[in-house]
Structures are given as structure tokens and as C-alpha cells.
Design a protein around this motif. Structure first.
Motif, PDB file in Angstrom:
ATOM      1  N   GLY A   7       0.724  -1.093   0.056  1.00 40.18           N
ATOM      2  CA  GLY A   7      -0.044   0.104  -0.012  1.00 40.18           C
ATOM      3  C   GLY A   7       0.870   1.355  -0.066  1.00 40.18           C
ATOM      4  N   ARG A   8       0.178   2.446  -0.060  1.00 39.76           N
ATOM      5  CA  ARG A   8       0.812   3.728   0.024  1.00 39.76           C
ATOM      6  C   ARG A   8       0.540   4.402   1.327  1.00 39.76           C
ATOM      7  N   GLN A   9       1.693   4.860   1.891  1.00 37.52           N
ATOM      8  CA  GLN A   9       1.525   5.483   3.188  1.00 37.52           C
ATOM      9  C   GLN A   9       1.920   7.131   2.920  1.00 37.52           C
ATOM     10  N   PRO A  10       0.921   7.999   2.967  1.00 39.79           N
ATOM     11  CA  PRO A  10       0.963   9.264   2.412  1.00 39.79           C
ATOM     12  C   PRO A  10       1.993   9.843   3.765  1.00 39.79           C
ATOM     13  N   LEU A  11       2.820  10.658   3.264  1.00 41.81           N
ATOM     14  CA  LEU A  11       3.757  11.522   4.359  1.00 41.81           C
ATOM     15  C   LEU A  11       3.306  13.078   4.501  1.00 41.81           C
ATOM     16  N   ARG A  12       3.291  13.442   3.290  1.00 39.17           N
ATOM     17  CA  ARG A  12       2.936  15.087   3.348  1.00 39.17           C
ATOM     18  C   ARG A  12       2.791  15.476   1.806  1.00 39.17           C
ATOM     19  N   LYS A  13       2.052  16.710   1.683  1.00 36.68           N
ATOM     20  CA  LYS A  13       1.944  17.408   0.686  1.00 36.68           C
ATOM     21  C   LYS A  13       2.461  18.761   0.643  1.00 36.68           C
ATOM     22  N   VAL A  14       3.135  19.447   0.041  1.00 35.45           N
ATOM     23  CA  VAL A  14       3.664  20.729   0.158  1.00 35.45           C
ATOM     24  C   VAL A  14       3.522  21.528  -1.311  1.00 35.45           C
ATOM     25  N   ASP A  15       3.453  22.535  -1.457  1.00 36.65           N
ATOM     26  CA  ASP A  15       3.337  23.421  -2.698  1.00 36.65           C
ATOM     27  C   ASP A  15       4.784  23.481  -3.323  1.00 36.65           C
ATOM     28  N   GLU A  16       5.661  23.137  -2.706  1.00 31.18           N
ATOM     29  CA  GLU A  16       6.982  23.666  -3.239  1.00 31.18           C
ATOM     30  C   GLU A  16       8.235  22.876  -2.724  1.00 31.18           C
ATOM     31  N   LYS A  17       9.119  22.390  -3.333  1.00 25.13           N
ATOM     32  CA  LYS A  17      10.150  21.365  -2.688  1.00 25.13           C
ATOM     33  C   LYS A  17      11.455  21.572  -3.730  1.00 25.13           C
ATOM     34  N   TYR A  18      12.523  21.801  -2.962  1.00 20.87           N
ATOM     35  CA  TYR A  18      13.804  21.894  -3.838  1.00 20.87           C
ATOM     36  C   TYR A  18      14.296  20.555  -3.588  1.00 20.87           C
ATOM     37  N   VAL A  19      14.854  19.768  -4.678  1.00 27.06           N
ATOM     38  CA  VAL A  19      15.704  18.703  -4.540  1.00 27.06           C
ATOM     39  C   VAL A  19      17.008  18.743  -5.294  1.00 27.06           C
ATOM     40  N   SER A  20      18.180  18.500  -4.534  1.00 25.73           N
ATOM     41  CA  SER A  20      19.452  18.693  -5.197  1.00 25.73           C
ATOM     42  C   SER A  20      19.677  17.412  -5.975  1.00 25.73           C
ATOM     43  N   PHE A  21      20.447  17.658  -7.029  1.00 22.73           N
ATOM     44  CA  PHE A  21      20.788  16.460  -7.991  1.00 22.73           C
ATOM     45  C   PHE A  21      21.467  15.287  -7.153  1.00 22.73           C
ATOM     46  N   SER A  22      22.223  15.831  -6.197  1.00 25.27           N
ATOM     47  CA  SER A  22      23.067  14.689  -5.612  1.00 25.27           C
ATOM     48  C   SER A  22      22.236  13.657  -4.535  1.00 25.27           C
ATOM     49  N   SER A  23      21.158  14.386  -4.245  1.00 29.25           N
ATOM     50  CA  SER A  23      20.455  13.428  -3.376  1.00 29.25           C
ATOM     51  C   SER A  23      19.465  12.575  -4.231  1.00 29.25           C
ATOM     52  N   ILE A  24      19.541  12.532  -5.598  1.00 28.86           N
ATOM     53  CA  ILE A  24      18.490  11.936  -6.249  1.00 28.86           C
ATOM     54  C   ILE A  24      19.231  10.383  -6.723  1.00 28.86           C
ATOM     55  N   GLU A  25      18.397   9.310  -6.194  1.00 29.21           N
ATOM     56  CA  GLU A  25      18.952   8.033  -6.323  1.00 29.21           C
ATOM     57  C   GLU A  25      18.379   7.407  -7.930  1.00 29.21           C
ATOM     58  N   GLN A  26      17.104   7.522  -7.968  1.00 28.27           N
ATOM     59  CA  GLN A  26      16.244   7.274  -9.190  1.00 28.27           C
ATOM     60  C   GLN A  26      15.256   8.368  -9.544  1.00 28.27           C
ATOM     61  N   ILE A  27      15.127   8.377 -10.696  1.00 33.50           N
ATOM     62  CA  ILE A  27      14.189   9.251 -11.197  1.00 33.50           C
ATOM     63  C   ILE A  27      13.220   8.931 -12.627  1.00 33.50           C
ATOM     64  N   GLU A  28      12.119   8.990 -12.524  1.00 33.84           N
ATOM     65  CA  GLU A  28      11.084   8.555 -13.558  1.00 33.84           C
ATOM     66  C   GLU A  28      10.048   9.478 -13.757  1.00 33.84           C
ATOM     67  N   ARG A  29       9.892   9.580 -15.154  1.00 33.17           N
ATOM     68  CA  ARG A  29       8.630  10.419 -15.416  1.00 33.17           C
ATOM     69  C   ARG A  29       7.529   9.724 -14.932  1.00 33.17           C
TER      70      ARG A  29
END
Length: 142
Positions: free
Chosen positions: A104-126
Motif C-alpha cells: 500500500g501507499r503511506q502518505p507522508l505529506r503534501k507541499v506546494d514547493e520543494k527543492y531537490v538537489s541532484f546529489s540526493s537523487i537515487e532514481q528518477i522516473e517520468r
């Protein structure tokens, strides 16, 4: 005067950031999923596999070169749980079958805006590709 030994590594970092930016700017306006995936074996119960995927889902509002990363809008964070148990035959070294466990899916939070640095990305998908993914033990069609 600047020490030339310092410029060498900095020049390399600058080139890498520029290459990242040029590649990732194509994602501007796309809905993406940034995934951090972990799979562990349960020490207490033979054959039980715990799979957790932390997902950040949002639309790329901007791609920045300094600091290098994505500015996402309409962000949803959640954890996908998928625990399964493997069934073993007598004196077998390979599992015969797998039985779905908790999922199942466990929601954590919703936010209008978030910055994610390239160095913290493990996997990315469209998002459209991720939504069409076939996931054994979680997808009923299989």
C-alpha cells in the motif's frame, strides 16, 4: 592571486554542473517521481522480503545550476510498501512461489514547493512511465 591547484577541481565541478543542467532542463514542466528504494530480508522469518520505496512526486518548475537541482511544485511525498513471503520446497535452494504480503501507499505529506538537489537523487522516473510500471506482487495483472 589564486592558487592554480584549487582551480583544477573547481573547473571540473563547474563543467559537471553545466552538463547536469543541460540534461535535466528537458524535464522542466514534466511530472516526475524521485525514488529511494530499499529491500531487506526479515531476519526473524525466512523468506520474508520487505520492500519500501520513498517517493517524491511533483512537477518540475525549474532546473537550477547553482545550487544544482530541481524546484518541484505540487509535491506529494509517500512510501510504497510491498512486503512478500517466498515459499520454499523441501530441501530446495530456490523459492517455488511468492505470496503477497502487506502493501500500500503511506502518505507522508503534501507541499506546494520543494527543492531537490541532484546529489540526493537515487532514481528518477517520468510519472507517466512510473504509472504504467508492472510491479510483481503489487500488480494484479501478473
Amino acid at each position: 592571486m589564486v592558487d592554480p591547484s584549487v582551480l583544477g577541481p573547481l573547473a571540473g565541478v563547474s563543467e559537471s554542473v553545466s552538463e547536469y543542467y543541460e540534461f535535466w532542463k528537458e524535464y522542466k514542466g514534466e511530472e516526475i517521481l524521485i525514488r529511494d528504494h530499499s529491500v531487506t530480508l526479515d531476519d526473524d522469518e525466512k523468506g520474508k522480503i520487505k520492500q519500501n520505496v520513498h517517493v517524491i512526486r511533483g512537477t518540475v518548475e525549474d532546473v537550477t545550476s547553482f545550487p544544482p537541482g530541481f524546484l518541484l511544485k505540487d509535491v506529494e511525498e509517500y512510501i510504497e510498501l510491498s512486503n512478500v513471503s517466498l515459499l520454499w520446497g523441501a530441501n530446495s535452494t530456490t523459492p517455488l512461489d511468492a505470496v503477497g504480503g502487506s502493501e500500500g501507499r503511506q502518505p507522508l505529506r503534501k507541499v506546494d514547493e520543494k527543492y531537490v538537489s541532484f546529489s540526493s537523487i537515487e532514481q528518477i522516473e517520468r510519472a507517466e512511465v512510473a504509472d504504467d510500471a508492472i510491479e510483481p506482487f503489487r500488480t494484479e495483472d501478473e
